[in-house]
Design an enzyme around this catalytic site. Sequence first.
Site, PDB file in Angstrom:
ATOM      1  N   PHE A 515       0.806  -1.113   0.078  1.00 49.68           N
ATOM      2  CA  PHE A 515       0.196   0.013  -0.025  1.00 49.68           C
ATOM      3  C   PHE A 515       0.832   1.196  -0.190  1.00 49.68           C
ATOM      4  O   PHE A 515       0.441   2.316   0.529  1.00 49.68           O
ATOM      5  CB  PHE A 515      -1.019  -0.147   1.256  1.00 49.68           C
ATOM      6  CG  PHE A 515      -1.782  -1.335   1.290  1.00 49.68           C
ATOM      7  CD1 PHE A 515      -2.860  -1.624   0.036  1.00 49.68           C
ATOM      8  CD2 PHE A 515      -1.944  -2.073   2.391  1.00 49.68           C
ATOM      9  CE1 PHE A 515      -3.360  -2.890   0.099  1.00 49.68           C
ATOM     10  CE2 PHE A 515      -2.565  -3.020   2.191  1.00 49.68           C
ATOM     11  CZ  PHE A 515      -3.483  -3.632   1.170  1.00 49.68           C
ATOM     12  N   HIS A 516       1.978   1.302  -0.646  1.00 46.46           N
ATOM     13  CA  HIS A 516       2.591   2.509  -1.024  1.00 46.46           C
ATOM     14  C   HIS A 516       2.399   2.982  -2.482  1.00 46.46           C
ATOM     15  O   HIS A 516       3.251   3.425  -2.856  1.00 46.46           O
ATOM     16  CB  HIS A 516       4.084   2.145  -0.796  1.00 46.46           C
ATOM     17  CG  HIS A 516       4.315   2.029   0.585  1.00 46.46           C
ATOM     18  ND1 HIS A 516       5.696   1.320   1.037  1.00 46.46           N
ATOM     19  CD2 HIS A 516       3.609   2.021   1.737  1.00 46.46           C
ATOM     20  CE1 HIS A 516       5.586   0.916   2.509  1.00 46.46           C
ATOM     21  NE2 HIS A 516       4.383   1.442   2.896  1.00 46.46           N
ATOM     22  N   LEU A 517       1.125   2.793  -2.893  1.00 42.99           N
ATOM     23  CA  LEU A 517       1.088   3.167  -4.287  1.00 42.99           C
ATOM     24  C   LEU A 517       1.254   4.860  -4.299  1.00 42.99           C
ATOM     25  O   LEU A 517       0.933   5.826  -3.458  1.00 42.99           O
ATOM     26  CB  LEU A 517      -0.496   3.210  -4.695  1.00 42.99           C
ATOM     27  CG  LEU A 517      -0.966   1.647  -4.728  1.00 42.99           C
ATOM     28  CD1 LEU A 517      -1.367   1.361  -3.296  1.00 42.99           C
ATOM     29  CD2 LEU A 517      -2.257   1.681  -5.859  1.00 42.99           C
TER      30      LEU A 517
END
Length: 590
Positions: A515-517
């Site tokens: 979830f480090h988009l």
Amino acid sequence: MEPTCTGLSQMQVLMSLVTSLINAQTPSDLRSPSKIHDGDRYDFVIVGGGSAGCVLANRLSEVPQWSVLLLEAGGEEPFEADVPGFFTYSWGTRMDWSYEGVPGVICGGLPCPIVRGKGLGGSSSINAMLYFRGNKLDYDHWAQMGNEGWDFEHVLPYFKKSEHNLDPDVRKDTEYHGVDGYLSVGRFTFQGETVGRLTEAFKEIGYTEVDSNGKHQSGFMIAQMTQRNSLRQSTNRAFLEPILKRRPNLKIVTNVRVTKILINESNMAYGVQYILEKNRHVGGKIFASREVIVSAGVVNSPQLLMLSGIGPKEVLQPLSIPVMKDLKVGENLQDHASTPGVFFTRPKHEKPQFSGTSILMDILNYAEPKRHGPLTSTELNQVVAYTNTKYSNSSIDYPDAMIFFLDLAAKTQSETDKVVFLPTVLRPKSRGKITINTTDPFSSPLIHQNYFSEPDDIKIHIDIFNVAKQLAETYAMKNTGYVLNTTFLPTENDFKTGKNPLWRHPEFLSQFSIFHLCGTCKMGPDDDETAVVDPSLRVRGIGKLRVVDASIMPYIVSGNINAPTIMVAEKGADLIKRYWGRAHDEIERA
Ligand SMILES: Cc1cc2nc3c(=O)[nH]c(=O)nc-3n(C[C@H](O)[C@H](O)[C@H](O)COP(=O)(O)OP(=O)(O)OC[C@H]3O[C@@H](n4cnc5c(N)ncnc54)[C@H](O)[C@@H]3O)c2cc1C
Ligand SMILES: *[C@@H]1O[C@H](CO)[C@@H](O)[C@H](O)[C@H]1NC(C)=O
Ligand SMILES: *[C@@H]1O[C@H](CO)[C@@H](O)[C@H](O)[C@H]1NC(C)=O
Ligand SMILES: *[C@@H]1O[C@H](CO)[C@@H](O)[C@H](O)[C@H]1NC(C)=O
Ligand SMILES: *[C@@H]1O[C@H](CO)[C@@H](O)[C@H](O)[C@H]1NC(C)=O
């Protein structure tokens, strides 16, 4: 990690119990968002109250003469979000946009869940709380590409400005750390036994214990977290709550969806169009005298720009959206991907980080004034290592891989506890994209993750597992009974075909993304055709409009990205102040 239905409802009951034990205040005591009206006018309108938006709302409203409106699609941040031990339980609730990726090879051809925070605090309210800044060279690289002012030397002051570091051993390094910012950062008080075991094991294989946010990143550390007194520090709690009563020029309104940026014929943004989330027949326009600032996050910022006519004309024209500016909005999507198949089985005599077996005891321990026990931490093991695979240049301090661990407690008698080894390629070459196929602002954008589409990413990823094998051979792990299980060790072929059984394992599915988009409104100089915003975060070719959030990152940084996003907002606020001639304002402090 996905909670089961029954698990969730039990947890919800427990969470409300905890809520009453933690704190008697209710959100409405803290904040009562007044309604907005069609035709209202503010100096600045900020779209999205997430990691970046809350910081901007604070910093811009430091100028008493400016009126600032923060519009957030989600609701208040509930108290459950404060409890670190409940971190994954907000996933799939009203605090999550609950997006899904367009099916591809990963996740066994099924849509991968993509968690995105909704509500004040945004993703900082539901994230794993790890505080890392990436590597100095990441920012120097940004600057080398033409983003003047974004080299490490120039961004470090903004990291420090936010920071209120709590740990004596770290905060004494004043070259790298701040001690009087709004955002509290410190280690959890509770560490499961595996934390100590991994610490010993990493030392045995030659890793140095470091402050990865200090002079040297390579090595390992017991991570610092965005927390204070074992309560999560979302940007809402850190940057908004302390100022609420003292900034009459700041208005915060929740449950309002911005559906379009209003742009006039001279290509100037002059306001936004909105619709109430809970009554979609009600909406209107809000005007911005100075600027509209889009901080809707890596998925929704590009969506909103495209809906407003800013984006690739190949996307806009088929949808009959008039093209205000043809830009590569939504492209350059990057993320840190992981695969959870390889794990240690924990010996029975070692306690897991997070034990759900005596939850009532855990709650009593967590309640004031005690504040200890497993609920003071997440089930993410707190040991994090930055390392060089054989593909990187180990003579410079620029690790290409990160390793972290997930502590899972056995759910049934026959199962054993697991310590899942989570490897991540820090600077992947694969690029995905976000696009839209409808003009309906309430439908999901299409998220093409495209992880592991570049063979180099696969090679590096697989090489990281050698560290798991090294750890397994240490005295610390082996002699205490930790056994490495490599049944699901992925091969290069698995990545290409998606055939490995772990790729379908529902419990692990969401772990393909950590979830480090970022990167979907790329920052770049004027001669960069792929740039959406300039180095002052202004949307190219459109006046009075900026994007300030994780989507501006031209390249993903080598670590978790919440602190870097907060830095972007701190610097963005300063750029805005300077532009409007307020650089030397006396700063009001809470
Ligand atoms: C599950 C999870 C775990 C993570 N773990 C970590 C971690 O441990 N450490 C770390 O450093 N990073 C972590 N991250 C990443 C980090 O939290 C995010 O990258 C960061 O919070 C993004 O900040 P942002 O401001 O770009 O967007 P967000 O914080 O997502 O904020 C965007 C906001 O805009 C609102 N919004 C969107 N569209 C509209 C609209 N049209 N109108 C009005 N409002 C709108 C959203 O509701 C949201 O509140 C994690 C992320 C997730 C999801
Ligand atoms: C567009 O907005 C700008 C700034 O508010 C203003 O100066 C300009 O005159 C407007 N142009 C048109 C055509 O309305
Ligand atoms: C590794 O980095 C050093 C220091 O910058 C440099 O001199 C060397 O050429 C690099 N090696 C490789 C293989 O790139
Ligand atoms: C957009 O794409 C989604 C996902 O592929 C699909 O379900 C939906 O029907 C599409 N919508 C339109 C209007 O084409
Ligand atoms: C490894 O884990 C798998 C999946 O849980 C299990 O089927 C297998 O028996 C384990 N192997 C060993 C050697 O414990």
